[in-house]
Design an enzyme around this catalytic site. Sequence first.
Site, PDB file in Angstrom:
ATOM      1  N   HIS A  41       0.880  -1.175   0.000  1.00 33.10           N
ATOM      2  CA  HIS A  41       0.000   0.000   0.000  1.00 33.10           C
ATOM      3  C   HIS A  41       0.920   1.227   0.000  1.00 33.10           C
ATOM      4  O   HIS A  41       1.745   1.380  -0.898  1.00 33.10           O
ATOM      5  CB  HIS A  41      -0.927  -0.112   1.220  1.00 33.10           C
ATOM      6  CG  HIS A  41      -2.053   0.871   1.295  1.00 33.10           C
ATOM      7  ND1 HIS A  41      -2.394   1.719   0.270  1.00 33.10           N
ATOM      8  CD2 HIS A  41      -2.945   1.136   2.305  1.00 33.10           C
ATOM      9  CE1 HIS A  41      -3.434   2.462   0.643  1.00 33.10           C
ATOM     10  NE2 HIS A  41      -3.780   2.136   1.868  1.00 33.10           N
ATOM     11  N   HIS A  98      -2.209  -2.224  -9.752  1.00 31.43           N
ATOM     12  CA  HIS A  98      -3.166  -1.662  -8.805  1.00 31.43           C
ATOM     13  C   HIS A  98      -4.408  -2.519  -8.808  1.00 31.43           C
ATOM     14  O   HIS A  98      -4.787  -3.045  -9.855  1.00 31.43           O
ATOM     15  CB  HIS A  98      -3.527  -0.223  -9.205  1.00 31.43           C
ATOM     16  CG  HIS A  98      -4.110   0.567  -8.088  1.00 31.43           C
ATOM     17  ND1 HIS A  98      -5.442   0.513  -7.775  1.00 31.43           N
ATOM     18  CD2 HIS A  98      -3.525   1.385  -7.181  1.00 31.43           C
ATOM     19  CE1 HIS A  98      -5.658   1.296  -6.732  1.00 31.43           C
ATOM     20  NE2 HIS A  98      -4.515   1.824  -6.346  1.00 31.43           N
ATOM     21  N   ASP A 137       2.861   5.665  -6.551  1.00 29.78           N
ATOM     22  CA  ASP A 137       4.113   5.516  -5.810  1.00 29.78           C
ATOM     23  C   ASP A 137       5.331   5.433  -6.717  1.00 29.78           C
ATOM     24  O   ASP A 137       6.462   5.534  -6.248  1.00 29.78           O
ATOM     25  CB  ASP A 137       4.048   4.252  -4.940  1.00 29.78           C
ATOM     26  CG  ASP A 137       3.029   4.404  -3.833  1.00 29.78           C
ATOM     27  OD1 ASP A 137       2.955   5.498  -3.259  1.00 29.78           O
ATOM     28  OD2 ASP A 137       2.298   3.446  -3.550  1.00 29.78           O
TER      29      ASP A 137
HETATM   30  N1  CMC Z   1       4.955  -6.801 -10.580  1.00 36.06           N
HETATM   31  C1  CMC Z   1       4.826  -7.982 -11.226  1.00 36.06           C
HETATM   32  N2  CMC Z   1       3.673  -8.666 -11.333  1.00 36.06           N
HETATM   33  C2  CMC Z   1       2.589  -8.133 -10.765  1.00 36.06           C
HETATM   34  C3  CMC Z   1       2.633  -6.892 -10.078  1.00 36.06           C
HETATM   35  C4  CMC Z   1       3.871  -6.216 -10.013  1.00 36.06           C
HETATM   36  N3  CMC Z   1       3.979  -5.059  -9.377  1.00 36.06           N
HETATM   37  N4  CMC Z   1       1.399  -6.596  -9.608  1.00 36.06           N
HETATM   38  C5  CMC Z   1       0.607  -7.604  -9.977  1.00 36.06           C
HETATM   39  N5  CMC Z   1       1.331  -8.523 -10.684  1.00 36.06           N
HETATM   40  C6  CMC Z   1       0.805  -9.744 -11.316  1.00 36.06           C
HETATM   41  C7  CMC Z   1       0.505 -10.816 -10.290  1.00 36.06           C
HETATM   42  O1  CMC Z   1       1.632 -11.646 -10.080  1.00 36.06           O
HETATM   43  C8  CMC Z   1      -0.642 -11.531 -10.938  1.00 36.06           C
HETATM   44  O2  CMC Z   1      -0.121 -12.341 -11.967  1.00 36.06           O
HETATM   45  P1  CMC Z   1      -0.756 -13.812 -12.264  1.00 36.06           P
HETATM   46  O3  CMC Z   1      -2.159 -13.521 -12.733  1.00 36.06           O
HETATM   47  O4  CMC Z   1       0.124 -14.398 -13.290  1.00 36.06           O
HETATM   48  O5  CMC Z   1      -0.724 -14.534 -10.954  1.00 36.06           O
HETATM   49  C9  CMC Z   1      -1.438 -10.421 -11.624  1.00 36.06           C
HETATM   50  O6  CMC Z   1      -0.457  -9.406 -11.895  1.00 36.06           O
HETATM   51  C10 CMC Z   1      -2.552  -9.839 -10.765  1.00 36.06           C
HETATM   52  O7  CMC Z   1      -2.018  -9.459  -9.505  1.00 36.06           O
HETATM   53  P2  CMC Z   1      -2.817  -9.509  -8.142  1.00 36.06           P
HETATM   54  O8  CMC Z   1      -1.857  -9.820  -7.035  1.00 36.06           O
HETATM   55  O9  CMC Z   1      -4.005 -10.400  -8.287  1.00 36.06           O
HETATM   56  O10 CMC Z   1      -3.317  -8.025  -8.018  1.00 36.06           O
HETATM   57  P3  CMC Z   1      -3.918  -7.356  -6.726  1.00 36.06           P
HETATM   58  O11 CMC Z   1      -5.012  -6.494  -7.175  1.00 36.06           O
HETATM   59  O12 CMC Z   1      -4.240  -8.379  -5.676  1.00 36.06           O
HETATM   60  O13 CMC Z   1      -2.701  -6.490  -6.171  1.00 36.06           O
HETATM   61  C11 CMC Z   1      -1.182  -4.703  -5.849  1.00 36.06           C
HETATM   62  C12 CMC Z   1      -2.573  -5.126  -6.371  1.00 36.06           C
HETATM   63  C13 CMC Z   1      -1.075  -3.187  -5.869  1.00 36.06           C
HETATM   64  C14 CMC Z   1      -1.029  -5.191  -4.390  1.00 36.06           C
HETATM   65  C15 CMC Z   1      -0.109  -5.353  -6.751  1.00 36.06           C
HETATM   66  O14 CMC Z   1      -0.238  -4.898  -8.085  1.00 36.06           O
HETATM   67  C16 CMC Z   1       1.301  -5.098  -6.235  1.00 36.06           C
HETATM   68  O15 CMC Z   1       1.792  -5.859  -5.390  1.00 36.06           O
HETATM   69  N6  CMC Z   1       1.990  -4.023  -6.751  1.00 36.06           N
HETATM   70  C17 CMC Z   1       3.298  -3.650  -6.231  1.00 36.06           C
HETATM   71  C18 CMC Z   1       3.146  -2.852  -4.950  1.00 36.06           C
HETATM   72  C19 CMC Z   1       2.661  -1.439  -5.211  1.00 36.06           C
HETATM   73  O16 CMC Z   1       3.144  -0.735  -6.083  1.00 36.06           O
HETATM   74  N7  CMC Z   1       1.700  -1.010  -4.379  1.00 36.06           N
HETATM   75  C20 CMC Z   1       1.174   0.374  -4.420  1.00 36.06           C
HETATM   76  C21 CMC Z   1      -0.248   0.425  -4.826  1.00 36.06           C
HETATM   77  S1  CMC Z   1      -0.748   2.097  -5.293  1.00 36.06           S
HETATM   78  C22 CMC Z   1      -0.701   3.012  -3.849  1.00 36.06           C
HETATM   79  C23 CMC Z   1      -1.865   2.745  -3.009  1.00 36.06           C
HETATM   80  O17 CMC Z   1      -2.941   3.274  -3.290  1.00 36.06           O
HETATM   81  O18 CMC Z   1      -1.690   1.974  -2.035  1.00 36.06           O
END
Ligand code: CMC
Length: 434
Positions: free
Chosen positions: A274, A313, A369
Amino acid sequence: MPETLTITDNRTGKTYEVPIMKGTYPKYGSAIPAIALRDIKVDDEDFGLLTYDPGFTNTASCKSSVSFIDGERGILRYRGYPIQDLAANSTFLEVAYLILHGELPSESQLSEWTNNITNHTMLHENMKKFLGGFHHDAHPMGMVISTVAALGTFYPGARDIYNESDRREQIYRLTAKMPTIAAYAFRHSAGLHFAYPDNNLSYAGNFLNMLFKMTELNYKPDPVLEHALDVLFILHADHEQNCSASAMRAVGSSLPDPYVSVASAAAALWGPLHGGANEAVLRMLREIGSVDKIPAYIDRAKSGEFRLMGFGHRVYKNYDPRAKILREMAPQVFEITGKNPLIDIAKELERIALEDEYFVSRKLYPNVDFYSGIIYEAMGFPVAMFPVLFAIPRTVGWLAQWQEQLDDPDFRIARPRQVYTGEDERSYKPMNSR
Ligand code: CMC
C-alpha cells in the site's frame, strides 16, 4: 426494467428474487445486499448462503460519495471533481475542505477553515517527551503511528464522537497536527531540535518550515517546492475503499476516538503493498542502479521472484492519473533541486514494462508511488519519510470516510463472517492419549 436479480438454487430448485442497489454510476455502483443471500438454504438447519471474497475484491463494504475511481479509464475524482482539475487549480486545504464537506469552499469558508487548521498546528509540549523516548534510528512511520494514537489521550472530548462540535475539533486537530507530528519525527531522527509551526505559512510551506528550518528567524519555503508538495498532498488525499480507508472504517466502527482509528489506518498504509510502496520503489531503483540492468531486473519480476514496486493496482487497469501528474511535475522540481538520476531508470523501466506482454496482458501500469518517491528524494526527504508523507494528506480522506460512516443510517460494527473449514465438534483428548 425490474431492478432485481433472480437466483435459482440448483440444490433445491427454489428461486429467489434479490433487489439490485444502484450507485451514481450504474456500471460501477450496482450491488446486491449480501444479507439477501442468507435466505437461500437447503433446509431449516442450514445457516444460509454467505459470499466468499478474500481481499474484498468484489464486495462493496459501504456506500460512499467521497471519491470515485474508474480503473479501466484511469479516472479519479474527489466529490465529482477530476483530480487533474483539483491539482491544477486548488490548494491542498481547499481540497481537504471539499473532501470533508462535499463542496468546494467559498472565499469566506476557506478563510475560516484555514484559520481553524492553522490554530491547531501546535502539539502539547508533553508530546516532545513522548517522541524523545524513541531511538534515534526508529522508523518515522512507527513514531507517527504511535504518537497520533497517544494524541487522543490529551483530548477528553475525543471519544464523544457523536457530539458535533467535539467531532469537528478532532477533525481540525488531526488535519493540523499530522504535519507537526511528522516533522517532529523527522527531526528526532536527524538529532535536531523541534521547530515550531509558523502560522504565516501555507499548509505545505509550514510543513517545510517545521522540517528544514535551522537558525534563520523566519523560514522561507521555495515556492516551487511548496507548490509541488501541495500538489503531492492533493493527489494523496483520498482513494475510496483502499486498505487504510477500510482499516479506518473497521476500527472506527467500534466507536473509539478518531486518533486511534487514524493510527490504525496509518499502520495499514505503511505496508509495502500500500503506501509503503513509494519507499520500496526507491530501494528498487537504487538496486537496479543503471539503465542497462533493467531488462534482467524485469525478467526476474516476470519469473515471480518479486514484484515491480510502483506497478499494478487493484482498481486501476490503466495509467494511474496521479502518476501521470507526477511524471509531468518532476522536471519542475528538478529545476530547483537538481535532477534525481533515478528518474532516467524509472522512465526506462516504465517504457520497457509497458511494451512487455507480461505487463500489458495483466494491465499493470505505474501507480502513484512510482514517481512520488523520486520527487520526495530530490526535495531532501529520506526514504523512510515517504510513507509519512502519504499519511499526512490521507488523514483528511480517512476522516471523511469515518465521518460518512458515522452518519450513515446503514452503519453497523464491521464484523465479517467466515467459511469455517476446521474440525467439527470432537471429544477432548486427555494428555496421555495425544
Ligand atoms: N509486478 C509484477 N507482477 C505483478 C505486479 C507487479 N507489481 N502486480 C501484480 N502482478 C501480477 C501478479 O503476479 C498476478 O499475476 P498472475 O495472474 O500471473 O498470478 C497479476 O499481476 C494480478 O495481480 P494480483 O496480485 O491479483 O493483483 P492485486 O489487485 O491483488 O494487487 C497490488 C494489487 C497493488 C497489491 C499489486 O499490483 C502489487 O503488489 N503491486 C506492487 C506494490 C505497489 O506498487 N503497491 C502500491 C499500490 S498504489 C498506492 C496505493 O494506493 O496503495
